[in-house]
Scaffold this motif. Sequence first.
Motif, PDB file in Angstrom:
ATOM      1  N   GLU A  87       0.829  -1.208   0.000  1.00  0.00           N
ATOM      2  CA  GLU A  87       0.000   0.000   0.000  1.00  0.00           C
ATOM      3  C   GLU A  87       0.864   1.258   0.000  1.00  0.00           C
ATOM      4  OE1 GLU A  87      -3.885  -1.542   2.502  1.00  0.00           O
ATOM      5  OE2 GLU A  87      -2.111  -0.861   3.586  1.00  0.00           O
ATOM      6  N   GLN A  88       1.886   1.263   0.836  1.00  0.00           N
ATOM      7  CA  GLN A  88       2.755   2.437   0.911  1.00  0.00           C
ATOM      8  C   GLN A  88       3.484   2.646  -0.404  1.00  0.00           C
ATOM      9  OE1 GLN A  88       2.511   4.063   3.839  1.00  0.00           O
ATOM     10  NE2 GLN A  88       3.650   5.773   3.013  1.00  0.00           N
ATOM     11  N   ARG A  89       3.953   1.567  -1.009  1.00  0.00           N
ATOM     12  CA  ARG A  89       4.633   1.652  -2.301  1.00  0.00           C
ATOM     13  C   ARG A  89       3.696   2.242  -3.349  1.00  0.00           C
ATOM     14  NH1 ARG A  89       5.866  -3.367  -2.950  1.00  0.00           N
ATOM     15  NH2 ARG A  89       7.962  -3.221  -2.079  1.00  0.00           N
ATOM     16  N   ALA A  90       2.456   1.778  -3.374  1.00  0.00           N
ATOM     17  CA  ALA A  90       1.487   2.290  -4.345  1.00  0.00           C
ATOM     18  C   ALA A  90       1.246   3.786  -4.137  1.00  0.00           C
ATOM     19  CB  ALA A  90       0.175   1.516  -4.234  1.00  0.00           C
ATOM     20  N   TRP A  91       1.137   4.209  -2.878  1.00  0.00           N
ATOM     21  CA  TRP A  91       0.892   5.627  -2.573  1.00  0.00           C
ATOM     22  C   TRP A  91       2.099   6.487  -2.951  1.00  0.00           C
ATOM     23  CZ3 TRP A  91      -2.685   9.026  -1.864  1.00  0.00           C
ATOM     24  CH2 TRP A  91      -2.410  10.222  -1.201  1.00  0.00           C
ATOM     25  N   TRP A  92       3.283   6.073  -2.525  1.00  0.00           N
ATOM     26  CA  TRP A  92       4.472   6.890  -2.720  1.00  0.00           C
ATOM     27  C   TRP A  92       5.062   6.776  -4.116  1.00  0.00           C
ATOM     28  CZ3 TRP A  92       7.644   6.453   2.483  1.00  0.00           C
ATOM     29  CH2 TRP A  92       6.960   7.170   3.474  1.00  0.00           C
ATOM     30  N   ASP A 142       5.188  14.612  -3.186  1.00  0.00           N
ATOM     31  CA  ASP A 142       6.235  13.836  -3.852  1.00  0.00           C
ATOM     32  C   ASP A 142       7.158  13.342  -2.746  1.00  0.00           C
ATOM     33  OD1 ASP A 142       8.450  12.838  -5.188  1.00  0.00           O
ATOM     34  OD2 ASP A 142       8.556  14.497  -6.603  1.00  0.00           O
ATOM     35  N   PRO A 143       7.222  12.034  -2.518  1.00  0.00           N
ATOM     36  CA  PRO A 143       8.006  11.541  -1.383  1.00  0.00           C
ATOM     37  C   PRO A 143       9.472  11.964  -1.424  1.00  0.00           C
ATOM     38  CG  PRO A 143       7.340   9.735  -2.796  1.00  0.00           C
ATOM     39  CD  PRO A 143       6.617  10.947  -3.270  1.00  0.00           C
ATOM     40  N   VAL A 144      10.033  12.105  -2.603  1.00  0.00           N
ATOM     41  CA  VAL A 144      11.428  12.531  -2.691  1.00  0.00           C
ATOM     42  C   VAL A 144      11.595  13.923  -2.089  1.00  0.00           C
ATOM     43  CG1 VAL A 144      13.277  13.123  -4.324  1.00  0.00           C
ATOM     44  CG2 VAL A 144      11.886  11.072  -4.680  1.00  0.00           C
ATOM     45  N   ARG A 145      10.598  14.763  -2.260  1.00  0.00           N
ATOM     46  CA  ARG A 145      10.638  16.133  -1.741  1.00  0.00           C
ATOM     47  C   ARG A 145      10.014  16.247  -0.346  1.00  0.00           C
ATOM     48  NH1 ARG A 145       6.760  19.021  -5.172  1.00  0.00           N
ATOM     49  NH2 ARG A 145       5.286  18.144  -3.687  1.00  0.00           N
ATOM     50  N   HIS A 158       3.413   7.332  -6.856  1.00  0.00           N
ATOM     51  CA  HIS A 158       2.627   8.189  -7.745  1.00  0.00           C
ATOM     52  C   HIS A 158       2.698   9.635  -7.257  1.00  0.00           C
ATOM     53  CE1 HIS A 158       1.005   4.174  -8.558  1.00  0.00           C
ATOM     54  NE2 HIS A 158       0.887   4.639  -9.792  1.00  0.00           N
ATOM     55  N   PRO A 159       3.856  10.302  -7.444  1.00  0.00           N
ATOM     56  CA  PRO A 159       3.995  11.672  -6.963  1.00  0.00           C
ATOM     57  C   PRO A 159       3.043  12.622  -7.680  1.00  0.00           C
ATOM     58  CG  PRO A 159       5.902  11.029  -8.278  1.00  0.00           C
ATOM     59  CD  PRO A 159       5.046   9.808  -8.114  1.00  0.00           C
ATOM     60  N   SER A 160       2.723  13.713  -6.997  1.00  0.00           N
ATOM     61  CA  SER A 160       1.865  14.751  -7.571  1.00  0.00           C
ATOM     62  C   SER A 160       2.438  16.110  -7.186  1.00  0.00           C
ATOM     63  CB  SER A 160       0.441  14.613  -7.027  1.00  0.00           C
ATOM     64  OG  SER A 160       0.416  14.919  -5.647  1.00  0.00           O
ATOM     65  N   ALA A 161       1.798  17.158  -7.633  1.00  0.00           N
ATOM     66  CA  ALA A 161       2.230  18.497  -7.243  1.00  0.00           C
ATOM     67  C   ALA A 161       2.091  18.684  -5.734  1.00  0.00           C
ATOM     68  CB  ALA A 161       1.417  19.548  -7.986  1.00  0.00           C
TER      69      ALA A 161
END
Length: 90
Positions: free
Chosen positions: A51-56, A64-67, A58-61
Amino acid sequence: MTSTDAVARAAEIPGLVFRPYGGEADLADAVRIANAEWAADRVSQRASVEEQRAWWSHPSAQFDPVRDVDIVELDGRKVAVGERSWNDAS
């Protein structure tokens, strides 16, 4: 206490590291931490790595997990996760 004071105090804790999300290698620990928080708060919800993988993954404005995700380690053990996101309320 100001946030600057809190950061300065945290910087004095030996072995405490704040760092950005490191991708797949952080997922299992992020889920472990979230599930431990929910258990401590007597929340029945639990997350899975999938679930966490699916959420993270798909970044959006707004998120974004990287940010927007930070990992906190103490003596090399992941102990906390911080997330930020925003909603346009206009």
